[in-house]
Enzyme design. Structure first.
Site, short mmCIF file in Angstrom:
data_model
loop_
_atom_site.label_atom_id
_atom_site.label_comp_id
_atom_site.label_asym_id
_atom_site.label_seq_id
_atom_site.Cartn_x
_atom_site.Cartn_y
_atom_site.Cartn_z
N THR D 46 -5.87 -2.95 7.09
CA THR D 46 -5.38 -2.12 8.41
C THR D 46 -6.32 -1.41 8.93
OG1 THR D 46 -3.38 -1.65 6.56
CG2 THR D 46 -3.36 -0.42 8.46
N THR D 47 -7.48 -0.86 8.58
CA THR D 47 -8.31 -0.26 9.65
C THR D 47 -8.83 -1.17 10.47
OG1 THR D 47 -8.60 1.21 7.76
CG2 THR D 47 -10.39 1.19 9.14
N TYR D 109 8.44 -2.67 7.31
CA TYR D 109 9.65 -2.95 8.41
C TYR D 109 10.71 -3.18 7.77
CZ TYR D 109 12.23 -2.99 12.70
OH TYR D 109 13.09 -2.93 13.66
N TYR D 135 -1.16 -3.84 -2.37
CA TYR D 135 -1.52 -2.64 -1.53
C TYR D 135 0.01 -1.71 -1.38
CZ TYR D 135 -3.12 0.29 2.37
OH TYR D 135 -3.54 1.38 3.29
N ARG D 140 3.39 3.81 5.62
CA ARG D 140 3.20 2.96 6.80
C ARG D 140 4.54 1.54 6.65
NH1 ARG D 140 -1.06 2.35 10.02
NH2 ARG D 140 -3.04 3.69 8.93
N LYS D 164 -3.99 -1.17 -4.78
CA LYS D 164 -4.47 -0.13 -3.85
C LYS D 164 -3.32 0.62 -3.69
CE LYS D 164 -6.36 1.01 0.72
NZ LYS D 164 -6.59 0.26 2.43
N ILE D 206 -10.64 2.15 -2.16
CA ILE D 206 -10.91 1.22 -0.79
C ILE D 206 -10.83 2.40 0.33
CG2 ILE D 206 -10.25 -0.61 0.98
CD1 ILE D 206 -9.35 -1.95 -1.79
#
Lengths: 291, 291, 291, 291
Positions: D46-47, D109, D135, D140, D164, D206
């Site tokens: 995502t980063t 979503y 993850y 989010r 994660k 992470i």
């Protein structure tokens, strides 16, 4: 204030099945703590159901704990409330000679602002003859003391020596640990995160489950204070399910069910609390049998 | 119980700047409600700061309201707590002859289970000589009464005549409105959603802001009860910002600031509450000037 | 933009049991809306599962709706995303001639700040040949557009004509209704609070349940727009349980189960969604049988 | 899978001020990790802002990391999404030969049920040629994977080797640590609680901040894995404020501001994200100057 490092047990008030206070069971409970490495005792904490005790009962409970303890462990007394003047009056009218500190919850129900919380504890600290540990438990009180308020009190009131932190917010604990004055005690008020809080620098815990499994719980915290995270976390996972169980139907209904299984007291509580369900008592019983 | 349709004002307890009770201001406040179409009065509600009143003060406040009202409006008295037996005792020991109902908040701080809440109110209802309105305000008490618990009480206790619902959860209000017994009152305990709740079938509101803007607020609720949503919503948006303001620094600090601006009382509150900041007083003052 | 007053149906994309798109069912669905007083249609909304459609499927679904509708109802197309440039490209590359507006959800997953959300929609509005309705659904996107951001966009971008507001926060809707520019549409994106939002001044709703119970749902919103709260709220409580049911296992699994019961389409969805459980299908079936 | 013990850096994708990808900065960033004891690299997390990269850019970023790394550190690639079939296709179409594992976020979503999440990852695991780390980041995605779902996947899919975990819920981490299969990796996805999670038995983290302060962060985690909580927590409090700063205006705006201060890359991000404010850049700059 190193006497509050480690594990303080927030004692239940045992009731007989007729709902009267069971002072003999209280003696058993106190001795169980002393014999199993608990570091200090807390009377009239939330777990002790002070809201439903009469003044006469409170006095007799306090007297019983003092006499049974007989100076062996440090003692903390819970005196708090949502009427500042009433808390001041209670502190002034109580014989605190046997106690080493007062545990005082932040005001519940009337939801003061942070400034109100600050003024409340400042006024209390100004008249208290004993050190004070302030208690942050927003899930009960409806408002959280922010780290800023706690640190302001820690800085301005020399006899506010620590905080029992039960906001359930690890970030809040970190902010306190990073910014607190030297010697100020950050104590966990949440059994489930007691170990990580101590591993991160907390001074200890005021515990509910610890009075039911005192030996291992106290050992876990001692290991954590020594920085032995691997040994401590093994004990955490051994104890862990009991923590879920004792809070599943609220406190102290759960811990009293566990203490009943251990033959220390009945599982009776007073209204508006109701005793643990048969299903929960069964789960707790199985946990202890397999411990 | 149609006397509780409409708008009930949860009265503040006015204090002088020296923090003593201001009984003359209380007379002004009560008359202000009577003269401006408020439908009933609530004394010793949370807004009245009963937590910080002495017993003597409580008696004198109650007496003042009864005498000033002189039978003109129905009266409700707040008697609640987190010790079931103590609530029972207080009801039994209070002269309720002038009152039409009791408003009783669900237990705070000790966090009973739903079964505990049920047993609490069942025990209280069993001895109460007056109808009871139960009060759900989880942001203060730490636990919400579920619709199931409320409906169980409504069904089992004929003198539990309604609920003051302040969970902030519109779905909860809908479940109550859909499933409640005929005649059971669903009253909003949240000024901001009072109008939509009444438009959806609620019987009215026990209000804080309404005592400061009684004419328009009461008119808004009356229009809603008549199904006139367009006229009612115009009043809502006229009043709305004052609702934000009076809760911005907590209740009753905000409403007392508004009542000060209206020359009814000082804005003094008692610790652990603190009076509204100068900035907030300014915003409220401007609101009233431009109203 | 009065064509968006009332009830817009956010259409599902029907799938056959083999998971291919069922265009015949889509024709039935569109005609069901037209025949039952729905005011406009939304294609490629979240309910249409666009995340799991191929581009070819999307084009064919759009074409089918356009042709079936044949100009009878206004049409809205969903085009949104968390890559501003990609949304711009998609708008520029899509034949929008049959559409009256674009519904564009605020960015999900990458959690922009309020300034980022503002810049995102400002850039999109700058190139869009059609009016835009922005969509606030923080439970899906992870971040809420604040009233301030929405009002800033409403003020700065003349072709941002409204907001589909699904934050579940009545206060947020009130702030929008109080401060919005004349003509800006505040549409409910939450079926459960659609009625109170319209009674308080909202322009209507983009609905999921409405496509399954179009006649009564559309009538309820029309009554609300006329200010007839009593008649409207009767319909709300008639419909209400179906709203709980269709969201109990997520959208559009629930509404597809209801549409299956109505013989419009299968209840098939595509992974990561799974179809409604047998228990839920049973509840929905009973609801419709007893409606 | 001991190669994923310790600290994995979730790399940003550096952009030039003209918003094009800055491959030279990416080389600097990768070398900075390798030279400062980071244990493995995560690309397209995502980063890395993959939502706003074109396919061509993604390929070139991946190629740059592989070539710069040149086999020195294990590599993980992020491939996830809310369309199960699309994730499968992407895995099948990607050359994964240089990678040691896939990091796959749970669907965002469209809010699948727990059963949907299970089926999603089961289908992906069935075709993946590489081990998968799932993850969980509900802030989010809008939905949390429960411990039950994670443990079911851990048990049923041998190539799902870890999670994660970024739910921010310490209890959830404890449930995973207590009940996970032997060897299953519980990795923190939240920099702030990375240390307590590892001290309690987690395999590592992470990290975002770790790429900016790699030496100390990596050392902290190594000390924690060795059970040296006292030394590790000193490093935590040294690093701590930077973690607040880099998330204050969202990720990766904050870490890019820190990396700019370290002369590794610009602080440019792509819409809908916007770069860190001047105030935040100043705070970060001061933090690094005083580190």
């Amino acid at each position: 204030m190193t006497q509050f490092y480690g594990t303080g047990a927030a004692l239940v008030t045992p009731f007989k099945v007729d709902k009267s206070v069971d002072y003999e069971a209280l003696v058993r409970l106190v001795n169980f703590q002393i014999d199993n490495d608990i570091d200090y005792l807390v009377v009239m904490g939330t777990t002790g159901e002070p809201a439903t005790l009469t003044n006469v009962e409170k006095q007799k409970v306090i007297k019983t704990v003092i006499e049974t303890n007989n100076g062996q462990l440090p003692l903390v007394i819970g005196i708090g409330g949502n009427n500042t003047q009433a808390v001041i009056n209670e502190i002034e009218e109580t014989d605190l000679s046997a106690f080493d500190a007062i545990l005082s919850v932040s005001p519940y129900y009337n939801k003061p602002t942070q400034e109100g919380i600050y003024q409340h504890f400042k006024a209390i600290a100004a008249i208290s003859p004993k050190p004070i540990i302030i208690y942050n438990v927003p899930s009960r009180t409806g408002v959280s003391m922010t780290p800023k308020t706690i640190l302001r009190l820690a800085s301005d009131c020399s006899n506010i020596i620590g905080v029992k932190e039960a906001s359930g917010d690890m970030d809040q604990a970190f902010m306190l640990l990073q910014n607190k004055p030297e010697g100020f005690l950050v104590l966990s008020g949440d059994d489930m995160v007691a170990l990580p809080m101590v591993l991160m620098g907390g001074a200890g815990v005021i515990t509910v489950i610890g009075q039911g499994i005192p030996g291992d719980f106290s050992k876990m915290i001692k290991l954590a204070l020594e920085g032995k995270s691997k040994e401590a976390s093994k004990l955490h996972f051994k104890i862990m399910n009991s923590i879920y169980y004792i809070f599943e139907e609220g406190n102290p209904a759960g811990i009293k069910a566990l203490l009943k299984k251990r033959s220390i007291c009945e599982c009776t509580v007073r209204l508006p609390l109701v005793e643990a369900s048969a299903e929960l008592q069964e789960k707790i019983s199985n946990f202890i049998d397999n411990y």
